[in-house]
Every structure is written in C-alpha cells, then in structure tokens.
Design a protein around this motif. Structure first.
Motif, PDB file in Angstrom:
ATOM      1  N   SER A 170       5.441   2.490   1.342  1.00  0.00           N
ATOM      2  CA  SER A 170       6.126   1.231   1.035  1.00  0.00           C
ATOM      3  C   SER A 170       5.867   0.194   2.117  1.00  0.00           C
ATOM      4  CB  SER A 170       7.635   1.460   0.881  1.00  0.00           C
ATOM      5  OG  SER A 170       7.892   2.260  -0.248  1.00  0.00           O
ATOM      6  N   TYR A 171       5.854   0.614   3.360  1.00  0.00           N
ATOM      7  CA  TYR A 171       5.596  -0.296   4.482  1.00  0.00           C
ATOM      8  C   TYR A 171       4.255  -1.003   4.293  1.00  0.00           C
ATOM      9  CZ  TYR A 171       4.680  -1.824   9.272  1.00  0.00           C
ATOM     10  OH  TYR A 171       4.374  -2.577  10.382  1.00  0.00           O
ATOM     11  N   GLU A 172       3.221  -0.247   3.970  1.00  0.00           N
ATOM     12  CA  GLU A 172       1.891  -0.839   3.761  1.00  0.00           C
ATOM     13  C   GLU A 172       1.886  -1.780   2.560  1.00  0.00           C
ATOM     14  OE1 GLU A 172      -0.585  -0.772   5.887  1.00  0.00           O
ATOM     15  OE2 GLU A 172       0.638   0.501   7.189  1.00  0.00           O
ATOM     16  N   MET A 173       2.592  -1.398   1.499  1.00  0.00           N
ATOM     17  CA  MET A 173       2.644  -2.243   0.305  1.00  0.00           C
ATOM     18  C   MET A 173       3.369  -3.557   0.592  1.00  0.00           C
ATOM     19  SD  MET A 173       0.845  -0.809  -1.960  1.00  0.00           S
ATOM     20  CE  MET A 173       1.233  -1.864  -3.319  1.00  0.00           C
ATOM     21  N   TYR A 174       4.472  -3.497   1.305  1.00  0.00           N
ATOM     22  CA  TYR A 174       5.213  -4.724   1.610  1.00  0.00           C
ATOM     23  C   TYR A 174       4.399  -5.660   2.489  1.00  0.00           C
ATOM     24  CZ  TYR A 174       9.376  -3.543  -0.901  1.00  0.00           C
ATOM     25  OH  TYR A 174      10.248  -3.275  -1.923  1.00  0.00           O
ATOM     26  N   LYS A 175       3.654  -5.119   3.427  1.00  0.00           N
ATOM     27  CA  LYS A 175       2.802  -5.973   4.267  1.00  0.00           C
ATOM     28  C   LYS A 175       1.723  -6.650   3.431  1.00  0.00           C
ATOM     29  CE  LYS A 175       1.230  -3.485   7.602  1.00  0.00           C
ATOM     30  NZ  LYS A 175       0.704  -2.912   8.835  1.00  0.00           N
ATOM     31  N   LYS A 176       1.172  -5.943   2.447  1.00  0.00           N
ATOM     32  CA  LYS A 176       0.111  -6.513   1.593  1.00  0.00           C
ATOM     33  C   LYS A 176       0.665  -7.513   0.574  1.00  0.00           C
ATOM     34  CE  LYS A 176      -3.059  -2.631   1.867  1.00  0.00           C
ATOM     35  NZ  LYS A 176      -3.540  -1.422   1.219  1.00  0.00           N
ATOM     36  N   LEU A 177       1.802  -7.191  -0.022  1.00  0.00           N
ATOM     37  CA  LEU A 177       2.350  -8.013  -1.093  1.00  0.00           C
ATOM     38  C   LEU A 177       3.082  -9.267  -0.602  1.00  0.00           C
ATOM     39  CD1 LEU A 177       3.738  -5.226  -3.437  1.00  0.00           C
ATOM     40  CD2 LEU A 177       1.740  -6.681  -3.848  1.00  0.00           C
ATOM     41  N   TYR A 178       3.645  -9.200   0.594  1.00  0.00           N
ATOM     42  CA  TYR A 178       4.455 -10.304   1.108  1.00  0.00           C
ATOM     43  C   TYR A 178       4.024 -10.679   2.534  1.00  0.00           C
ATOM     44  CZ  TYR A 178       7.325  -8.642  -2.784  1.00  0.00           C
ATOM     45  OH  TYR A 178       7.763  -8.237  -4.015  1.00  0.00           O
ATOM     46  N   PRO A 179       2.757 -10.989   2.718  1.00  0.00           N
ATOM     47  CA  PRO A 179       2.234 -11.191   4.083  1.00  0.00           C
ATOM     48  C   PRO A 179       2.806 -12.397   4.822  1.00  0.00           C
ATOM     49  CG  PRO A 179       0.608 -11.891   2.475  1.00  0.00           C
ATOM     50  CD  PRO A 179       1.726 -11.239   1.704  1.00  0.00           C
ATOM     51  N   LYS A 180       3.315 -13.381   4.112  1.00  0.00           N
ATOM     52  CA  LYS A 180       3.799 -14.597   4.776  1.00  0.00           C
ATOM     53  C   LYS A 180       5.313 -14.746   4.705  1.00  0.00           C
ATOM     54  CE  LYS A 180      -0.543 -16.903   3.930  1.00  0.00           C
ATOM     55  NZ  LYS A 180      -1.260 -17.929   3.211  1.00  0.00           N
ATOM     56  N   THR A 181       5.998 -13.698   4.291  1.00  0.00           N
ATOM     57  CA  THR A 181       7.449 -13.782   4.129  1.00  0.00           C
ATOM     58  C   THR A 181       8.173 -13.812   5.464  1.00  0.00           C
ATOM     59  OG1 THR A 181       7.296 -12.642   2.018  1.00  0.00           O
ATOM     60  CG2 THR A 181       9.449 -12.674   3.058  1.00  0.00           C
ATOM     61  N   PHE A 182       7.667 -13.063   6.422  1.00  0.00           N
ATOM     62  CA  PHE A 182       8.341 -12.963   7.712  1.00  0.00           C
ATOM     63  C   PHE A 182       7.417 -13.474   8.809  1.00  0.00           C
ATOM     64  CE2 PHE A 182       9.779  -9.368   5.048  1.00  0.00           C
ATOM     65  CZ  PHE A 182      11.109  -9.746   4.891  1.00  0.00           C
ATOM     66  N   LYS A 183       8.019 -14.123   9.804  1.00  0.00           N
ATOM     67  CA  LYS A 183       7.247 -14.568  10.958  1.00  0.00           C
ATOM     68  C   LYS A 183       6.731 -13.347  11.700  1.00  0.00           C
ATOM     69  CE  LYS A 183      10.021 -18.699  11.624  1.00  0.00           C
ATOM     70  NZ  LYS A 183      11.046 -19.331  12.437  1.00  0.00           N
ATOM     71  N   HIS A 184       5.493 -13.424  12.176  1.00  0.00           N
ATOM     72  CA  HIS A 184       4.911 -12.288  12.877  1.00  0.00           C
ATOM     73  C   HIS A 184       5.411 -12.237  14.317  1.00  0.00           C
ATOM     74  CE1 HIS A 184       2.211  -9.108  13.980  1.00  0.00           C
ATOM     75  NE2 HIS A 184       1.845  -9.819  15.035  1.00  0.00           N
ATOM     76  N   ILE A 185       5.975 -11.102  14.644  1.00  0.00           N
ATOM     77  CA  ILE A 185       6.396 -10.816  16.009  1.00  0.00           C
ATOM     78  C   ILE A 185       5.893  -9.410  16.310  1.00  0.00           C
ATOM     79  CG2 ILE A 185       8.369 -10.507  17.555  1.00  0.00           C
ATOM     80  CD1 ILE A 185       9.965 -12.336  15.638  1.00  0.00           C
ATOM     81  N   ASP A 186       5.354  -9.201  17.494  1.00  0.00           N
ATOM     82  CA  ASP A 186       4.903  -7.849  17.854  1.00  0.00           C
ATOM     83  C   ASP A 186       6.102  -6.972  18.138  1.00  0.00           C
ATOM     84  OD1 ASP A 186       2.155  -8.343  17.613  1.00  0.00           O
ATOM     85  OD2 ASP A 186       2.082  -9.210  19.620  1.00  0.00           O
ATOM     86  N   TYR A 187       6.170  -5.834  17.452  1.00  0.00           N
ATOM     87  CA  TYR A 187       7.304  -4.918  17.634  1.00  0.00           C
ATOM     88  C   TYR A 187       6.839  -3.682  18.355  1.00  0.00           C
ATOM     89  CZ  TYR A 187       9.478  -7.986  14.323  1.00  0.00           C
ATOM     90  OH  TYR A 187       9.974  -9.110  13.697  1.00  0.00           O
TER      91      TYR A 187
END
Length: 187
Positions: A170-187
């Motif tokens: 699911s993590y990989e799918m959410y990153k692919k499907l919603y790439p611009k939904t969240f601001k990128h921050i290094d975690y």
C-alpha cells in the motif's frame, strides 16, 4: 502506409485512455481520505504521510467506524489501552469515543508509529510489525534470532506477516497514485 499510421494512432489513443482508466481503478482500490489530518499530523510528528496512508488502508480501509474483533477502533485501529497510553504521553484528554474521530485517531496513531520507528531505530518493517503484533512479540522474535532486525519472511505470526506485506504494498501504491498530495520531507 496509411493503415499502419492509423493503427499506431489508435494504439496510442487506447493506451492513453487505458492509463487514465487504470489509475482511476487503482484510486478506487487505494482511496485517500482525511488527507488534511494525515498531512498535519505526519508533519507535526515527523512521520512519512504515505506510511500513515498505508497503515490506515491496511487497518480499516479508511472506515473511521471500524472496530476489530479484538476491540481496536477507528481509522488506525488503535486498541483503547494503547490509545489511552499515547494520549497520556501527548498530555491530551482521552475517551474511547474520541477514537472514532478521524483527526484524533490519526494524531494518536501517527505518534504511536513514530514512537515505534524511533524505538526500532528507523526499521520500518519492525515498527509496522510491532504496530500489529505488539512490541513484546517483536522483541521476543529479535531475541530468539539474536539480531537487531528480521526479514518479513521470518515474522512467525501469519496475520502480522501479511499485515506488514500489505502495508509495504500500500505504501508504494500511495506514493505512485498521490505523488503531489503531501509536501516532501525526508523522514
């Protein structure tokens, strides 16, 4: 020659339409709800928002009223005992009823997965396994293996093994499907 060009053009049009349809279907399978709360608390707490999405998808499929057979409640399927402990750590009021509130549930669940990530030195696989099976079980598995980590295939609880796999998928799918939904921050 004109037939080949026409076929190529039709093929390109079909592929473009198919791609849109494909993503439309995937977004039905992997919905994204409560993105404002996920964004807010993942940012405040310092945890990857796509991990929060993946846990919610795997735990409740974004059903804020979900209750498991074991009594876990809400989007992130928090047990009342764990939720009460987290609320005490956050110095906020607790009530079992609050767990149905998406904002409250995401805040507590995000804090808890961040706590587990910190405890397991950033090992997401161990943190997600502990989220499902509990820290006591994960620590016991590590002790038996005499290592600081284990592979997903080594997780002895079938339910937890499947849970960790679902979360990672699911993590990989959410990153692919919603790439611009969240601001990128290094975690």
């Amino acid at each position: 020659m004109k037939k080949k060009v026409a076929i190529i053009v039709l093929l390109i049009v079909f592929l473009l339409l198919f791609e849109r349809f494909y993503f439309f279907i995937l977004k039905q399978i992997y919905p994204l709800k409560f993105s404002e709360s996920i964004s807010r608390y993942s940012s405040e707490i310092g945890v990857d928002p796509y991990l929060i999405c993946a846990i919610i998808k795997s735990e409740s499929n974004f059903n804020q009223y979900a209750v498991s057979k074991k009594g876990a409640v809400g989007l992130m399927q928090l047990s009342p005992l764990t939720a009460k402990w987290v609320a005490q750590k956050l110095k906020i009021q607790y009530s079992d009823e609050y767990l149905y509130d998406p904002d409250y549930n995401i805040k507590l669940g995000s804090w808890y997965i961040k706590y587990l990530l910190d405890y397991y030195s950033g090992d997401t696989k161990l943190a997600v396994a502990a989220y499902n099976a509990g820290m006591t079980n994960v620590n016991k598995w590590l002790s038996i293996k005499k290592r600081s980590t284990i592979e997903i295939t080594e997780i002895p609880f079938k339910e937890t093994n499947h849970f960790v796999r679902r979360v990672f998928k699911s993590y990989e799918m959410y990153k692919k499907l919603y790439p611009k939904t969240f601001k990128h921050i290094d975690y």
